[in-house]
Design a protein around this motif. Structure first.
Motif, mmCIF file in Angstrom:
data_model
loop_
_atom_site.group_PDB
_atom_site.id
_atom_site.type_symbol
_atom_site.label_atom_id
_atom_site.label_comp_id
_atom_site.label_asym_id
_atom_site.label_seq_id
_atom_site.Cartn_x
_atom_site.Cartn_y
_atom_site.Cartn_z
ATOM 1 N N PHE A 127 0.855 -1.181 0.000
ATOM 2 C CA PHE A 127 0.000 0.000 0.000
ATOM 3 C C PHE A 127 0.894 1.235 0.000
ATOM 4 O O PHE A 127 1.897 1.270 0.719
ATOM 5 C CB PHE A 127 -0.888 0.027 1.251
ATOM 6 N N SER A 128 0.538 2.238 -0.795
ATOM 7 C CA SER A 128 1.332 3.463 -0.789
ATOM 8 C C SER A 128 0.436 4.670 -1.007
ATOM 9 O O SER A 128 -0.667 4.562 -1.540
ATOM 10 C CB SER A 128 2.424 3.407 -1.864
ATOM 11 N N PHE A 129 0.953 5.810 -0.585
ATOM 12 C CA PHE A 129 0.283 7.083 -0.814
ATOM 13 C C PHE A 129 1.334 8.175 -0.713
ATOM 14 O O PHE A 129 2.474 7.923 -0.313
ATOM 15 C CB PHE A 129 -0.859 7.302 0.195
ATOM 16 N N PHE A 130 0.967 9.398 -1.111
ATOM 17 C CA PHE A 130 1.919 10.492 -1.168
ATOM 18 C C PHE A 130 1.303 11.772 -0.616
ATOM 19 O O PHE A 130 0.090 11.873 -0.440
ATOM 20 C CB PHE A 130 2.348 10.732 -2.623
ATOM 21 N N HIS A 131 2.183 12.720 -0.369
ATOM 22 C CA HIS A 131 1.763 14.063 0.048
ATOM 23 C C HIS A 131 2.720 15.066 -0.584
ATOM 24 O O HIS A 131 3.941 14.918 -0.489
ATOM 25 C CB HIS A 131 1.788 14.203 1.567
ATOM 26 N N ASP A 132 2.162 16.087 -1.251
ATOM 27 C CA ASP A 132 2.966 17.138 -1.853
ATOM 28 C C ASP A 132 3.109 18.299 -0.876
ATOM 29 O O ASP A 132 2.153 18.652 -0.181
ATOM 30 C CB ASP A 132 2.309 17.638 -3.144
ATOM 31 N N TYR A 133 4.303 18.885 -0.851
ATOM 32 C CA TYR A 133 4.540 20.026 0.031
ATOM 33 C C TYR A 133 5.455 21.022 -0.681
ATOM 34 O O TYR A 133 6.141 20.692 -1.656
ATOM 35 C CB TYR A 133 5.120 19.581 1.382
ATOM 36 N N ASP A 134 5.458 22.236 -0.193
ATOM 37 C CA ASP A 134 6.214 23.336 -0.782
ATOM 38 C C ASP A 134 7.707 23.011 -0.789
ATOM 39 O O ASP A 134 8.268 22.600 0.224
ATOM 40 C CB ASP A 134 5.942 24.607 0.028
ATOM 41 N N GLY A 135 8.349 23.221 -1.923
ATOM 42 C CA GLY A 135 9.766 22.921 -2.072
ATOM 43 C C GLY A 135 10.676 23.783 -1.224
ATOM 44 O O GLY A 135 11.824 23.424 -0.977
ATOM 45 N N SER A 136 10.178 24.923 -0.769
ATOM 46 C CA SER A 136 11.013 25.800 0.061
ATOM 47 C C SER A 136 11.034 25.344 1.523
ATOM 48 O O SER A 136 11.805 25.866 2.319
ATOM 49 C CB SER A 136 10.502 27.240 -0.016
#
Length: 167
Positions: A127-136
């Motif tokens: 099972f997998s999932f992701f989260h995007d966050y600000d590169g700074s």
């Protein structure tokens, strides 16, 4: 008038009876009394300390909150075990000066589920999932906590659905 009372009584009896088959978590009838969640080891190449403990607790909590099963440390009717196999940070978008504008944290967890009472339900699945966050931002503190909350909520729900809800 007398017949309508009997028909109404029969309809109410069938509706009350049908409620025992369904519950609000969608699990139906579980032929088990206890469950066991073994400690999920962190075998990822990039290791973030403490996430294996957090994930193990999150999985225990979702099962306790959505079923009437009792948590046990050994000989559970249902057994969850596995390992964290991937913890990866990848850049998703770039800025004009060739730095990451957005990063993505992806976590993959391999799960082995065993049901002592119904071996046909046993599985091993990733099972997998992701989260995007600000590169700074650095992936520490509140940024890491938010990412782990989002990812673990989704993965534990997917594991619950696969093992008990059959969705």
């Amino acid at each position: 008038m007398k017949n309508t009372k009997y028909i109404l009584l029969i309809l109410i009896a069938f509706s009350i009876n049908s409620c025992s088959v369904y519950n609000f978590t969608g699990t139906g009838k579980i032929d088990a009394k206890t469950f066991q969640v073994n400690y999920f080891q962190n075998n990822a190449e990039l290791v973030e300390p403490g996430i294996e403990r957090t994930f193990t607790i999150e999985l225990q909590e979702i099962i306790q909150n959505q079923t009437n099963l009792n948590l046990t440390s050994s000989n559970g009717d249902l057994l969850y075990e596995g390992e964290i196999t991937d913890f990866r940070i990848t850049p998703m978008t770039a800025t004009s000066d060739q730095t990451a504008a957005q990063n993505r944290l992806t976590i993959r967890i391999n799960v082995r589920f065993s049901n002592k009472n119904k071996e046909a339900d046993n599985f091993e699945k990733s099972f997998s999932f992701f989260h995007d966050y600000d590169g700074s931002k650095q992936l520490v503190g509140p940024t890491l906590s938010e990412a782990l909350d989002v990812i673990f909520e989704r993965i534990t729900q997917d594991i619950f659905n696969e093992s008990l809800a059959k969705w």
